[in-house]
Write a protein that holds these residues in place. Sequence first.
Motif, PDB file in Angstrom:
ATOM      1  N   LEU A  46       0.825  -1.200   0.000  1.00  0.00           N
ATOM      2  CA  LEU A  46       0.000   0.000   0.000  1.00  0.00           C
ATOM      3  C   LEU A  46       0.863   1.256   0.000  1.00  0.00           C
ATOM      4  CD1 LEU A  46      -2.786  -1.074   2.534  1.00  0.00           C
ATOM      5  CD2 LEU A  46      -2.984  -0.885   0.051  1.00  0.00           C
ATOM      6  N   TRP A  47       1.952   1.230   0.763  1.00  0.00           N
ATOM      7  CA  TRP A  47       2.849   2.398   0.816  1.00  0.00           C
ATOM      8  C   TRP A  47       3.520   2.626  -0.528  1.00  0.00           C
ATOM      9  CZ3 TRP A  47       8.190   2.917   0.245  1.00  0.00           C
ATOM     10  CH2 TRP A  47       8.715   4.165   0.605  1.00  0.00           C
ATOM     11  N   VAL A  48       4.065   1.566  -1.121  1.00  0.00           N
ATOM     12  CA  VAL A  48       4.746   1.673  -2.411  1.00  0.00           C
ATOM     13  C   VAL A  48       3.777   2.154  -3.485  1.00  0.00           C
ATOM     14  CG1 VAL A  48       5.819   0.341  -4.269  1.00  0.00           C
ATOM     15  CG2 VAL A  48       6.562   0.008  -1.913  1.00  0.00           C
ATOM     16  N   ALA A  49       2.581   1.562  -3.518  1.00  0.00           N
ATOM     17  CA  ALA A  49       1.595   1.937  -4.536  1.00  0.00           C
ATOM     18  C   ALA A  49       1.127   3.385  -4.357  1.00  0.00           C
ATOM     19  CB  ALA A  49       0.397   0.989  -4.478  1.00  0.00           C
ATOM     20  N   SER A  50       0.994   3.846  -3.112  1.00  0.00           N
ATOM     21  CA  SER A  50       0.547   5.223  -2.861  1.00  0.00           C
ATOM     22  C   SER A  50       1.593   6.236  -3.306  1.00  0.00           C
ATOM     23  CB  SER A  50       0.238   5.406  -1.367  1.00  0.00           C
ATOM     24  OG  SER A  50      -0.795   4.541  -0.946  1.00  0.00           O
ATOM     25  N   ILE A  51       2.851   6.002  -2.949  1.00  0.00           N
ATOM     26  CA  ILE A  51       3.927   6.914  -3.372  1.00  0.00           C
ATOM     27  C   ILE A  51       4.074   6.890  -4.889  1.00  0.00           C
ATOM     28  CG2 ILE A  51       6.376   7.478  -3.167  1.00  0.00           C
ATOM     29  CD1 ILE A  51       4.772   7.949  -0.622  1.00  0.00           C
ATOM     30  N   ALA A  52       4.004   5.696  -5.467  1.00  0.00           N
ATOM     31  CA  ALA A  52       4.104   5.571  -6.927  1.00  0.00           C
ATOM     32  C   ALA A  52       2.962   6.313  -7.608  1.00  0.00           C
ATOM     33  CB  ALA A  52       4.107   4.102  -7.334  1.00  0.00           C
ATOM     34  N   LEU A  53       1.770   6.245  -7.021  1.00  0.00           N
ATOM     35  CA  LEU A  53       0.616   6.922  -7.620  1.00  0.00           C
ATOM     36  C   LEU A  53       0.807   8.436  -7.630  1.00  0.00           C
ATOM     37  CD1 LEU A  53      -2.228   6.800  -8.800  1.00  0.00           C
ATOM     38  CD2 LEU A  53      -3.118   6.871  -6.463  1.00  0.00           C
ATOM     39  N   ILE A  54       1.340   8.982  -6.547  1.00  0.00           N
ATOM     40  CA  ILE A  54       1.604  10.433  -6.497  1.00  0.00           C
ATOM     41  C   ILE A  54       2.580  10.830  -7.601  1.00  0.00           C
ATOM     42  CG2 ILE A  54       2.599  12.295  -5.108  1.00  0.00           C
ATOM     43  CD1 ILE A  54       1.571  10.799  -2.626  1.00  0.00           C
ATOM     44  N   ILE A  55       3.644  10.045  -7.736  1.00  0.00           N
ATOM     45  CA  ILE A  55       4.644  10.319  -8.777  1.00  0.00           C
ATOM     46  C   ILE A  55       4.013  10.220 -10.166  1.00  0.00           C
ATOM     47  CG2 ILE A  55       6.795   9.497  -9.826  1.00  0.00           C
ATOM     48  CD1 ILE A  55       7.622   8.517  -7.029  1.00  0.00           C
ATOM     49  N   VAL A  56       3.208   9.195 -10.369  1.00  0.00           N
ATOM     50  CA  VAL A  56       2.586   8.966 -11.682  1.00  0.00           C
ATOM     51  C   VAL A  56       1.614  10.087 -12.030  1.00  0.00           C
ATOM     52  CG1 VAL A  56       0.934   7.485 -12.877  1.00  0.00           C
ATOM     53  CG2 VAL A  56       2.897   6.474 -11.727  1.00  0.00           C
ATOM     54  N   ILE A  57       0.808  10.535 -11.058  1.00  0.00           N
ATOM     55  CA  ILE A  57      -0.173  11.588 -11.337  1.00  0.00           C
ATOM     56  C   ILE A  57       0.532  12.889 -11.702  1.00  0.00           C
ATOM     57  CG2 ILE A  57      -1.911  13.081 -10.281  1.00  0.00           C
ATOM     58  CD1 ILE A  57      -2.900  10.673  -8.716  1.00  0.00           C
ATOM     59  N   LEU A  58       1.529  13.285 -10.925  1.00  0.00           N
ATOM     60  CA  LEU A  58       2.230  14.548 -11.183  1.00  0.00           C
ATOM     61  C   LEU A  58       2.964  14.504 -12.524  1.00  0.00           C
ATOM     62  CD1 LEU A  58       3.660  15.327  -7.617  1.00  0.00           C
ATOM     63  CD2 LEU A  58       1.657  16.327  -8.726  1.00  0.00           C
ATOM     64  N   SER A  59       3.743  13.452 -12.742  1.00  0.00           N
ATOM     65  CA  SER A  59       4.502  13.354 -13.999  1.00  0.00           C
ATOM     66  C   SER A  59       3.578  13.074 -15.180  1.00  0.00           C
ATOM     67  CB  SER A  59       5.563  12.252 -13.884  1.00  0.00           C
ATOM     68  OG  SER A  59       4.966  11.012 -13.580  1.00  0.00           O
ATOM     69  N   GLY A  60       2.496  12.317 -14.946  1.00  0.00           N
ATOM     70  CA  GLY A  60       1.574  11.989 -16.023  1.00  0.00           C
ATOM     71  C   GLY A  60       0.802  13.193 -16.525  1.00  0.00           C
ATOM     72  N   LEU A  61       0.316  14.027 -15.610  1.00  0.00           N
ATOM     73  CA  LEU A  61      -0.405  15.238 -16.029  1.00  0.00           C
ATOM     74  C   LEU A  61       0.520  16.189 -16.775  1.00  0.00           C
ATOM     75  CD1 LEU A  61      -2.659  15.997 -12.919  1.00  0.00           C
ATOM     76  CD2 LEU A  61      -3.384  15.177 -15.166  1.00  0.00           C
ATOM     77  N   ALA A  62       1.759  16.321 -16.295  1.00  0.00           N
ATOM     78  CA  ALA A  62       2.724  17.191 -16.979  1.00  0.00           C
ATOM     79  C   ALA A  62       3.027  16.668 -18.375  1.00  0.00           C
ATOM     80  CB  ALA A  62       4.005  17.285 -16.153  1.00  0.00           C
ATOM     81  N   THR A  63       3.188  15.352 -18.501  1.00  0.00           N
ATOM     82  CA  THR A  63       3.468  14.752 -19.811  1.00  0.00           C
ATOM     83  C   THR A  63       2.280  14.911 -20.759  1.00  0.00           C
ATOM     84  OG1 THR A  63       4.895  13.115 -18.721  1.00  0.00           O
ATOM     85  CG2 THR A  63       4.210  12.659 -20.986  1.00  0.00           C
TER      86      THR A  63
END
Length: 260
Positions: A46-63
């Motif tokens: 849950l911790w890994v997936a939550s941190i990964a999700l934050i990274i994915v959302i920020l970088s994904g929206l920018a991309t």
Amino acid sequence: MINNLAYDFGHIICLKSIFELMDIAHTLALLCIERGRDMSPLWLSLWVASIALIIVILSGLATCYWMNRCKWGGIAILDALITLPLVLPPVVVGFALLMVFTPGYAFGAWLEAHGMSVVFAASGAVIASSVIAFPLFYQTVRSALQSVDHNMEDVARTLGASELRIFFTISVPLAWKGILTGSILAFCRAMGEFGATILIAGNIPKVTRTMPLAIYSYVEAGQYMDAFELVIYICVLTLALLSGIHLITKGSLFRHIDNN
């Protein structure tokens, strides 16, 4: 009227199913705690997936912002490269990450010299999950943004709004279903990541051993009931998340255009 009644009835059933799944998960957790079972794979996943999700959302929206406004002729090639981790075997992605972050090479050595360790560390699991989940979020959100009514964006431009303001005040709110769907799918994918994680982060108990790795370890050791319990956990979590997004988006899990 009949459609509305059927829709409300479907909502009630879906909501009831979510609560039933939550009750099952709670009961399983209590049983595991009473039996002294190690719950670290669950919390770590849950911790890994939550941190990964934050990274994915920020970088994904920018991309997505840059890709939807880029006029470069080779945009299709770049899009294919971004999507590549989605179709490649996760082990191949993990090997590529290992080559990048291992201390035996330039970038990995630089990180090691500055006290940052990625290989065989929890940060490696986060990076692996982020890279694997990113294309799923990117493709879902980009598709949703492209389906937004561009006339509204053009009106905002005539009123002097900047591209960045148009993106965050018009495009993103109108594409909320796609963004929410992409986020849930990316979270589920990050939580279930195995191949890339085991190569770059290893399978260290209470450090990098997430639920998929724990299931692998239990099966390898012949502890099938322990593996089965974790399988139930993953199934319950993913079903609850997908049922929730199905409920929130009014039954249109992959439909990004609001009918209102």
